[in-house]
Design a protein around this motif. Structure first.
Motif, PDB file in Angstrom:
ATOM      1  N   SER B 102      92.684  28.003  46.780  1.00  0.00           N
ATOM      2  CA  SER B 102      91.767  26.881  46.607  1.00  0.00           C
ATOM      3  C   SER B 102      92.473  25.647  46.075  1.00  0.00           C
ATOM      4  O   SER B 102      91.929  24.549  46.118  1.00  0.00           O
ATOM      5  N   LEU B 103      93.669  25.858  45.571  1.00  0.00           N
ATOM      6  CA  LEU B 103      94.419  24.720  45.043  1.00  0.00           C
ATOM      7  C   LEU B 103      95.200  24.004  46.131  1.00  0.00           C
ATOM      8  O   LEU B 103      95.641  22.864  45.945  1.00  0.00           O
ATOM      9  N   LEU B 104      95.343  24.644  47.273  1.00  0.00           N
ATOM     10  CA  LEU B 104      96.225  24.098  48.303  1.00  0.00           C
ATOM     11  C   LEU B 104      95.764  22.740  48.806  1.00  0.00           C
ATOM     12  O   LEU B 104      96.573  21.831  48.991  1.00  0.00           O
ATOM     13  N   ASP B 105      94.469  22.618  49.024  1.00  0.00           N
ATOM     14  CA  ASP B 105      93.986  21.355  49.563  1.00  0.00           C
ATOM     15  C   ASP B 105      94.225  20.181  48.610  1.00  0.00           C
ATOM     16  O   ASP B 105      94.790  19.169  49.018  1.00  0.00           O
ATOM     17  N   PRO B 106      93.797  20.299  47.369  1.00  0.00           N
ATOM     18  CA  PRO B 106      94.103  19.207  46.453  1.00  0.00           C
ATOM     19  C   PRO B 106      95.595  18.904  46.376  1.00  0.00           C
ATOM     20  O   PRO B 106      96.005  17.735  46.379  1.00  0.00           O
ATOM     21  N   MET B 107      96.400  19.946  46.350  1.00  0.00           N
ATOM     22  CA  MET B 107      97.841  19.728  46.279  1.00  0.00           C
ATOM     23  C   MET B 107      98.358  19.021  47.512  1.00  0.00           C
ATOM     24  O   MET B 107      99.216  18.139  47.430  1.00  0.00           O
ATOM     25  N   ALA B 108      97.818  19.406  48.664  1.00  0.00           N
ATOM     26  CA  ALA B 108      98.250  18.768  49.897  1.00  0.00           C
ATOM     27  C   ALA B 108      97.956  17.268  49.859  1.00  0.00           C
ATOM     28  O   ALA B 108      98.748  16.453  50.333  1.00  0.00           O
ATOM     29  N   GLY B 109      96.823  16.920  49.285  1.00  0.00           N
ATOM     30  CA  GLY B 109      96.504  15.512  49.159  1.00  0.00           C
ATOM     31  C   GLY B 109      97.552  14.770  48.359  1.00  0.00           C
ATOM     32  O   GLY B 109      97.956  13.655  48.700  1.00  0.00           O
ATOM     33  N   LEU B 110      98.011  15.409  47.330  1.00  0.00           N
ATOM     34  CA  LEU B 110      99.036  14.792  46.497  1.00  0.00           C
ATOM     35  C   LEU B 110     100.358  14.664  47.228  1.00  0.00           C
ATOM     36  O   LEU B 110     101.060  13.646  47.117  1.00  0.00           O
ATOM     37  N   ILE B 111     100.681  15.691  47.978  1.00  0.00           N
ATOM     38  CA  ILE B 111     101.945  15.664  48.713  1.00  0.00           C
ATOM     39  C   ILE B 111     101.904  14.602  49.793  1.00  0.00           C
ATOM     40  O   ILE B 111     102.875  13.871  50.018  1.00  0.00           O
TER      41      ILE B 111
END
Lengths: 154, 154
Positions: B102-111
């Motif tokens: 569930s953290l992947l999407d927010p992290m992807a936004g940051l990347i």
DNA sequence: CAGAATCCTCATTGATACTG
DNA sequence: CAGTATCAATGAGGATTCTG
């Protein structure tokens, strides 16, 4: 919830290891907002411009030293701008630069996640601590070597 | 680009300062993935499960000590899971738990943001360094006190 | 292989005092 | 007010060695 992988894969083309944050976007972003205060500053300035003391009051467990340094780094990276009004006593206002504004959305995603999941996280943590409380991972009998006398004795 | 404010404002209801990351979601998330290695681990495990040594090779400028500790913390928080296969020699596999997914999407936004903007950031930095290279901020003549001999002399 | 335990160093931060 | 300069303390992280 799957386009995340595209970013992940795009990222994975980088060496991932050893890169001195010159090529690796993950380290790049972490070096920028992963420190103790930058994100808080961005958040505060997202609402409205703040003066130095206002920021200090808003966060109020940051030292003036770190406040200055954090703001300086953010300004250096173009995320915020600094406007000096030559009044007496001087007054300095900080605001979010466009580059900083562009960070708000990704950051909001992270905050949303934290909001949604911190319950699960604390639950998981409690569970883990209850389970692995002792018995760290493997059981090493800790062969008696030297008594842990380990003081640097100035 | 404006629903970010909703998250920001929701966040701003927290004291923002002084909270020991118990109530403040920003500090909460920063304490979790803001460290030097956690995000890298998540990224690696996002692609596929990894064994301990695989992770070490993938990042390869992390020490075994920090690798162990980071994985342990992530497991403790329920972001990854750890599976021990009692082979000889032992083999341990780490995978992303649902919470970690569930953290992947927010992290992807940051990347994504880092990918898009690191050019602007480096440009801003170069500009800043060229401009404010000397003349830090205000000009303090640095009243000569003691010569900056400041070595701890073991 | 997958860690644990110990030691040690350096970077980050805080505290304090000073200034235009 | 908005910083700067200096010092002191802490803690994260690395290196090494050991184990099942």
């Amino acid at each position: 919830m799957s386009n995340a992988l595209s970013a992940i894969e795009r990222f994975s083309r980088y060496p991932l290891g050893e890169s001195q944050s010159v090529h690796c976007p993950v380290r790049d972003v972490l070096d920028r907002i992963g420190d103790k205060w930058s994100m808080l500053m961005i958040m505060a300035l997202a609402m409205r411009p703040h003066r130095f003391s206002e920021l200090h009051r808003a966060v109020h467990d940051i030292s003036k030293r770190m406040l200055t340094q954090t703001l300086r780094d953010l300004e250096r990276d173009g995320l915020i701008t600094r406007h000096v009004f030559p009044t007496k006593p001087p007054s300095v206002e900080y605001r979010l630069a466009p580059l900083g504004q562009s960070l708000l959305d990704p950051m909001a995603g992270l905050i949303d996640w934290a909001d949604r999941c911190h319950g699960d996280i604390h639950a998981a943590r409690a569970r883990f601590d209850a389970t692995h409380g002792d018995v760290p991972r493997q059981v090493f009998p800790a062969r008696s070597k030297v008594p842990p006398v380990h003081k640097k004795m100035a």
